[in-house]
Motif scaffolding. Structure first.
Motif, PDB file in Angstrom:
ATOM      1  N   ALA A 126       0.540  -1.211  -0.031  1.00  0.00           N
ATOM      2  CA  ALA A 126       0.173  -0.357  -0.040  1.00  0.00           C
ATOM      3  C   ALA A 126       0.780   0.831   0.307  1.00  0.00           C
ATOM      4  N   ARG A 127       2.202   0.995   0.521  1.00  0.00           N
ATOM      5  CA  ARG A 127       2.925   2.709   0.982  1.00  0.00           C
ATOM      6  C   ARG A 127       3.311   2.825  -0.508  1.00  0.00           C
ATOM      7  N   THR A 128       4.129   1.538  -1.369  1.00  0.00           N
ATOM      8  CA  THR A 128       4.764   1.676  -2.490  1.00  0.00           C
ATOM      9  C   THR A 128       3.762   2.422  -3.746  1.00  0.00           C
ATOM     10  N   LEU A 129       1.977   1.541  -2.956  1.00  0.00           N
ATOM     11  CA  LEU A 129       1.323   2.618  -4.196  1.00  0.00           C
ATOM     12  C   LEU A 129       0.566   3.812  -3.841  1.00  0.00           C
ATOM     13  N   MET A 130       0.812   4.436  -2.960  1.00  0.00           N
ATOM     14  CA  MET A 130       0.863   5.801  -2.366  1.00  0.00           C
ATOM     15  C   MET A 130       1.633   6.473  -3.080  1.00  0.00           C
TER      16      MET A 130
END
Length: 252
Positions: A126-130
């Motif tokens: 999720a943090r990579t996508l954000m």
């Protein structure tokens, strides 16, 4: 090129008896893997209903829909839910995020339901996508503390958590100002260049002009379509002119 969606003579009606209205009236459609497609038409033409039918979110009255070679009519509710979770992502005009959760937790929530043992891995993704969509610094914000464009970016992250083959977007820029809409389309276009099939429902010719294939709907039928080369960022005015001309030609 592999066909990822095949719809044959799709029928969908609402009402009964004399009040029965066919919102989809014998629609046949084929979408290739990796295509960037938009569906345009006036309100009530059936464009959103077609998207729900293609994704298996709506039962159809007749015809067939196949996703990646599987006939949706042969699947039970659990199998349909599994296909939607593993092969599809959805981006709507208003992201359905929970006020009680921050942005990061809203993004990971659907993935957590099936994979509670891999919290760290899910959170990392999720943090990579954000970071990819430009909202990495907002993970602890409540949904009331960010803009509409930032919320839509969070909705895109959530749609991508399952690494879907297909992203369905129902007016994903409809509630945004022109700058935010362009930024969201830049993100969606990048996702498409990475191989994900994109299908957008839109009333906005400027949004449709960014896609490679436009289907025009009227009274429950696909009445025409138009194809473009991949958008290069410089010919938007010419593409919009052609789209508007086609809409006038077919009376929508």
């Amino acid at each position: 090129m592999k066909k990822i969606i095949i719809g044959d003579n799709i029928m969908k009606s609402f009402g009964v008896g004399d009040e029965k209205n066919y919102v989809l009236d014998g629609v046949s459609i084929e979408i290739n893997e990796g295509e960037f497609v938009s569906v345009m038409g006036p309100s009530g033409s059936g464009k959103s209903t077609l998207m729900y039918a293609m994704s298996g979110m709506d039962e159809i009255d007749g015809g067939t829909v196949s996703i990646d070679g599987r006939d949706l009519s042969t699947l039970n509710e659990k199998e349909l839910a599994d296909i939607r979770r593993t092969k599809m992502g959805f981006v709507f005009q208003q992201p359905t995020l929970l006020k009680s959760l921050n942005i990061l937790d809203n993004i990971i929530l659907p993935s957590m339901r099936d994979n509670r043992k891999n919290v760290a891995k899910i959170t990392e993704k999720a943090r990579t996508l954000m970071k990819k969509v430009g909202i990495a610094e907002l993970e602890k914000r409540d949904i009331t503390q960010v803009s509409g464009g930032q919320l839509q970016r969070a909705g895109i992250c959530r749609a991508l958590m399952g690494s879907p083959k297909i992203i369905f977007g129902d007016e994903p820029t409809g509630a945004l100002n022109s700058k935010s809409a362009q930024e969201i389309m830049d993100i969606i276009s990048e996702i498409n260049t990475e191989g994900t099939t994109i299908i957008l429902v839109t009333h906005d010719a400027k949004i449709a002009a960014r896609t490679e294939r436009i289907m025009f709907m009227y009274d429950g039928k696909i009445v025409s379509e138009m194809r473009f080369k991949r958008f290069n960022g410089t010919d938007i005015d010419d593409r919009m002119k052609r789209i508007m001309g086609k809409m006038r030609e077919i009376g929508i």
